[in-house]
Design a protein around this motif. Structure first.
Motif, PDB file in Angstrom:
ATOM      1  N   LEU A  72       1.003  -1.037  -0.057  1.00 12.21           N
ATOM      2  CA  LEU A  72      -0.057  -0.096   0.052  1.00 12.21           C
ATOM      3  C   LEU A  72       0.904   1.488   0.099  1.00 12.21           C
ATOM      4  CD1 LEU A  72      -2.533  -0.929   2.669  1.00 12.21           C
ATOM      5  CD2 LEU A  72      -2.933  -1.037   0.243  1.00 12.21           C
ATOM      6  N   PRO A  73       0.818   2.135  -0.910  1.00 17.72           N
ATOM      7  CA  PRO A  73       1.666   3.476  -0.863  1.00 17.72           C
ATOM      8  C   PRO A  73       1.061   4.297   0.321  1.00 17.72           C
ATOM      9  CG  PRO A  73      -0.122   3.463  -2.637  1.00 17.72           C
ATOM     10  CD  PRO A  73      -0.193   2.149  -2.205  1.00 17.72           C
ATOM     11  N   GLY A  74       2.295   4.779   0.891  1.00 19.14           N
ATOM     12  CA  GLY A  74       1.979   5.685   2.153  1.00 19.14           C
ATOM     13  C   GLY A  74       3.114   5.334   3.046  1.00 19.14           C
ATOM     14  N   ARG A  75       3.102   6.240   4.070  1.00 19.47           N
ATOM     15  CA  ARG A  75       3.884   6.397   5.132  1.00 19.47           C
ATOM     16  C   ARG A  75       3.361   6.194   6.501  1.00 19.47           C
ATOM     17  NH1 ARG A  75       9.060   9.447   4.824  1.00 19.47           N
ATOM     18  NH2 ARG A  75       9.916  10.227   6.617  1.00 19.47           N
ATOM     19  N   VAL A  76       4.351   5.862   7.358  1.00 14.52           N
ATOM     20  CA  VAL A  76       3.948   5.629   8.709  1.00 14.52           C
ATOM     21  C   VAL A  76       4.661   6.428   9.712  1.00 14.52           C
ATOM     22  CG1 VAL A  76       3.932   3.892  10.662  1.00 14.52           C
ATOM     23  CG2 VAL A  76       3.561   3.158   8.220  1.00 14.52           C
ATOM     24  N   VAL A  77       3.968   7.292  10.408  1.00 14.73           N
ATOM     25  CA  VAL A  77       4.870   8.526  11.097  1.00 14.73           C
ATOM     26  C   VAL A  77       4.255   8.460  12.579  1.00 14.73           C
ATOM     27  CG1 VAL A  77       4.720   9.953   8.997  1.00 14.73           C
ATOM     28  CG2 VAL A  77       2.927  10.210  10.493  1.00 14.73           C
ATOM     29  N   ARG A  78       5.094   9.045  13.463  1.00 13.65           N
ATOM     30  CA  ARG A  78       4.791   9.154  14.999  1.00 13.65           C
ATOM     31  C   ARG A  78       3.615  10.170  15.250  1.00 13.65           C
ATOM     32  NH1 ARG A  78       7.102   7.254  19.607  1.00 13.65           N
ATOM     33  NH2 ARG A  78       6.908   8.770  21.380  1.00 13.65           N
ATOM     34  N   ILE A 132       1.022   9.846  24.387  1.00 13.34           N
ATOM     35  CA  ILE A 132       1.315   8.722  23.185  1.00 13.34           C
ATOM     36  C   ILE A 132       2.236   7.696  24.119  1.00 13.34           C
ATOM     37  CG2 ILE A 132       3.161   8.542  21.358  1.00 13.34           C
ATOM     38  CD1 ILE A 132       2.896  11.459  20.904  1.00 13.34           C
ATOM     39  N   PRO A 133       1.816   6.548  23.691  1.00 15.93           N
ATOM     40  CA  PRO A 133       0.910   5.932  22.683  1.00 15.93           C
ATOM     41  C   PRO A 133      -0.438   6.092  22.839  1.00 15.93           C
ATOM     42  CG  PRO A 133       1.367   4.071  24.310  1.00 15.93           C
ATOM     43  CD  PRO A 133       1.956   5.560  24.850  1.00 15.93           C
ATOM     44  N   HIS A 134      -1.154   6.151  21.718  1.00 15.49           N
ATOM     45  CA  HIS A 134      -2.522   6.252  21.806  1.00 15.49           C
ATOM     46  C   HIS A 134      -3.089   4.756  22.154  1.00 15.49           C
ATOM     47  CE1 HIS A 134      -6.271   5.277  18.877  1.00 15.49           C
ATOM     48  NE2 HIS A 134      -6.665   5.722  20.071  1.00 15.49           N
ATOM     49  N   MET A 135      -3.804   4.693  23.512  1.00 16.45           N
ATOM     50  CA  MET A 135      -4.105   3.546  23.978  1.00 16.45           C
ATOM     51  C   MET A 135      -5.358   3.380  24.465  1.00 16.45           C
ATOM     52  SD  MET A 135      -2.136   1.563  27.191  1.00 16.45           S
ATOM     53  CE  MET A 135      -0.612   1.697  26.521  1.00 16.45           C
ATOM     54  N   GLY A 136      -6.285   2.823  24.023  1.00 13.68           N
ATOM     55  CA  GLY A 136      -7.689   2.521  24.514  1.00 13.68           C
ATOM     56  C   GLY A 136      -8.701   2.372  23.633  1.00 13.68           C
ATOM     57  N   TRP A 137     -10.080   2.490  23.977  1.00 17.67           N
ATOM     58  CA  TRP A 137     -11.146   2.236  23.020  1.00 17.67           C
ATOM     59  C   TRP A 137     -11.588   3.643  22.468  1.00 17.67           C
ATOM     60  CZ3 TRP A 137     -13.321  -2.553  22.797  1.00 17.67           C
ATOM     61  CH2 TRP A 137     -12.958  -3.726  23.401  1.00 17.67           C
ATOM     62  N   ASN A 138     -11.576   3.537  20.874  1.00 22.24           N
ATOM     63  CA  ASN A 138     -12.074   4.623  20.231  1.00 22.24           C
ATOM     64  C   ASN A 138     -13.038   4.245  19.046  1.00 22.24           C
ATOM     65  OD1 ASN A 138      -9.174   5.361  21.142  1.00 22.24           O
ATOM     66  ND2 ASN A 138     -10.084   7.320  20.450  1.00 22.24           N
ATOM     67  N   ARG A 139     -13.786   5.020  18.677  1.00 25.09           N
ATOM     68  CA  ARG A 139     -14.823   4.686  17.665  1.00 25.09           C
ATOM     69  C   ARG A 139     -14.624   4.798  16.453  1.00 25.09           C
ATOM     70  NH1 ARG A 139     -20.288   4.383  18.219  1.00 25.09           N
ATOM     71  NH2 ARG A 139     -21.650   4.606  16.402  1.00 25.09           N
ATOM     72  N   VAL A 188      -3.306   0.327  20.349  1.00 28.28           N
ATOM     73  CA  VAL A 188      -2.260   0.505  21.308  1.00 28.28           C
ATOM     74  C   VAL A 188      -1.267   0.894  20.188  1.00 28.28           C
ATOM     75  CG1 VAL A 188      -0.545  -0.374  22.971  1.00 28.28           C
ATOM     76  CG2 VAL A 188      -2.886  -0.880  23.179  1.00 28.28           C
ATOM     77  N   HIS A 189      -1.017   1.977  20.060  1.00 30.54           N
ATOM     78  CA  HIS A 189       0.272   2.481  19.129  1.00 30.54           C
ATOM     79  C   HIS A 189       0.567   3.761  19.281  1.00 30.54           C
ATOM     80  CE1 HIS A 189      -2.634   4.711  16.114  1.00 30.54           C
ATOM     81  NE2 HIS A 189      -3.577   4.225  16.997  1.00 30.54           N
ATOM     82  N   SER A 190       2.121   3.925  18.786  1.00 28.72           N
ATOM     83  CA  SER A 190       2.693   5.275  18.939  1.00 28.72           C
ATOM     84  C   SER A 190       2.679   5.708  17.366  1.00 28.72           C
ATOM     85  CB  SER A 190       3.846   5.103  19.581  1.00 28.72           C
ATOM     86  OG  SER A 190       3.946   5.009  20.827  1.00 28.72           O
ATOM     87  N   PHE A 191       2.546   5.099  16.295  1.00 28.24           N
ATOM     88  CA  PHE A 191       2.831   5.548  14.994  1.00 28.24           C
ATOM     89  C   PHE A 191       1.418   5.266  14.365  1.00 28.24           C
ATOM     90  CE2 PHE A 191       7.062   5.128  16.691  1.00 28.24           C
ATOM     91  CZ  PHE A 191       7.996   5.919  15.910  1.00 28.24           C
ATOM     92  N   HIS A 192       1.302   6.041  13.167  1.00 31.09           N
ATOM     93  CA  HIS A 192       0.007   5.889  12.443  1.00 31.09           C
ATOM     94  C   HIS A 192       0.230   6.086  11.039  1.00 31.09           C
ATOM     95  CE1 HIS A 192      -0.746  10.281  12.024  1.00 31.09           C
ATOM     96  NE2 HIS A 192       0.008  10.347  12.840  1.00 31.09           N
ATOM     97  N   ALA A 193      -0.597   5.457  10.148  1.00 27.38           N
ATOM     98  CA  ALA A 193      -0.121   5.283   8.822  1.00 27.38           C
ATOM     99  C   ALA A 193      -0.874   6.449   8.100  1.00 27.38           C
ATOM    100  CB  ALA A 193      -0.686   4.050   8.222  1.00 27.38           C
ATOM    101  N   LEU A 194      -0.283   6.737   7.056  1.00 25.03           N
ATOM    102  CA  LEU A 194      -0.728   7.979   6.127  1.00 25.03           C
ATOM    103  C   LEU A 194      -0.995   7.457   4.635  1.00 25.03           C
ATOM    104  CD1 LEU A 194       1.153  11.278   7.367  1.00 25.03           C
ATOM    105  CD2 LEU A 194      -0.998  10.341   8.001  1.00 25.03           C
ATOM    106  N   PRO A 195      -2.118   6.675   4.262  1.00 27.39           N
ATOM    107  CA  PRO A 195      -2.338   6.302   2.930  1.00 27.39           C
ATOM    108  C   PRO A 195      -2.100   7.471   1.867  1.00 27.39           C
ATOM    109  CG  PRO A 195      -3.873   5.445   4.395  1.00 27.39           C
ATOM    110  CD  PRO A 195      -3.239   6.442   5.205  1.00 27.39           C
ATOM    111  N   GLU A 196      -1.324   7.132   0.815  1.00 30.01           N
ATOM    112  CA  GLU A 196      -1.334   8.146  -0.251  1.00 30.01           C
ATOM    113  C   GLU A 196      -2.582   8.056  -0.957  1.00 30.01           C
ATOM    114  OE1 GLU A 196       2.314   7.456  -2.467  1.00 30.01           O
ATOM    115  OE2 GLU A 196       3.522   8.070  -1.107  1.00 30.01           O
ATOM    116  N   VAL A 197      -3.374   7.007  -1.188  1.00 29.33           N
ATOM    117  CA  VAL A 197      -4.572   6.793  -2.131  1.00 29.33           C
ATOM    118  C   VAL A 197      -5.755   6.684  -1.043  1.00 29.33           C
ATOM    119  CG1 VAL A 197      -5.567   5.359  -3.792  1.00 29.33           C
ATOM    120  CG2 VAL A 197      -3.123   5.446  -3.716  1.00 29.33           C
TER     121      VAL A 197
END
Length: 208
Positions: free
Chosen positions: A101-107, A114-121, A142-151
């Motif tokens: 998948l084209p894209g980048r994972v960033v903090r 941080i980290p993002h931890m817990g229940w979210n909708r 539970v994560h400190s990095f998140h993806a930025l899809p290009e498409v």
């Protein structure tokens, strides 16, 4: 049969047990032949992006995962496993990913926790077979990095954590979930069940 890909950094036990609870046969394996023969495959992951790619390379599994994705059979990345599907990550320096998948994972950056931890909708962005019979609900992150899809078409669902955060991605037969569906109650298990149904695998036992 559903292959849980073992490269030394996955939440293997909880994922395999969740698959079995849904009535499917799960096999935890690092054998390329068994993975390629599976009806569906799951790439879990806990830890750092660069270490995960190093482990996949050391186990000669990069080509296996790419070949599996090219086979047209359903592949699901979970948490770090979802991030590995992307082109690159900035975690501990720039690391190349599987580039499915084209894209980048960033903090995450900001003054929030941080980290993002817990229940979210979840917020569904477009139709997907993963969402069959399901309404938007809460899942466990539970994560400190998140993806930025290009498409834009690859982004199936988001959540809100001080910004719009990628939660579910998909392109063709390749899917990813940033959260842990096996730890996300009925919503997570339904998402996982909908993914497994795409494999065409027969349930080993009927659900109770």
């Amino acid at each position: 049969m559903i292959a849980i890909i073992d490269y030394g950094m996955g939440n293997l036990h909880s994922v395999s047990k969740a698959v079995e609870r849904l009535g499917y046969e799960a096999v935890v394996t690092n054998d390329p032949e068994r993975i390629l023969a599976a009806d569906g495959a799951i790439l879990p992951g806990v830890g750092a992006f660069g270490d995960a790619m190093d482990n996949l390379k050391a186990a000669n599994l990069v080509d296996t995962v790419l070949a599996y994705a090219a086979s047209g059979k359903p592949l699901l990345g979970i948490c770090l496993g979802m991030q590995l599907l992307f082109s690159e990550s900035e975690e501990h320096g720039l690391n190349r990913g599987l580039n499915l998948l084209p894209g980048r994972v960033v903090r995450f950056t900001g003054s929030y926790k941080i980290p993002h931890m817990g229940w979210n909708r979840l917020s569904f962005k477009q139709e997907s077979p993963l969402f069959r019979g399901l309404e938007e609900g809460h899942v466990y992150f539970v994560h400190s990095f998140h993806a930025l899809p290009e498409v834009a078409a690859d982004l199936l669902a988001t959540t809100d954590y001080y910004q719009e955060v990628t939660a579910i991605v998909g392109r063709g037969n390749v899917y990813g979930m940033q959260f842990h569906p096996e730890k996300s109650g009925s919503v997570g298990m339904r998402l996982l069940d909908n993914f497994l149904s795409l494999s065409g695998a027969k349930r080993a036992v009927s659900q109770g």
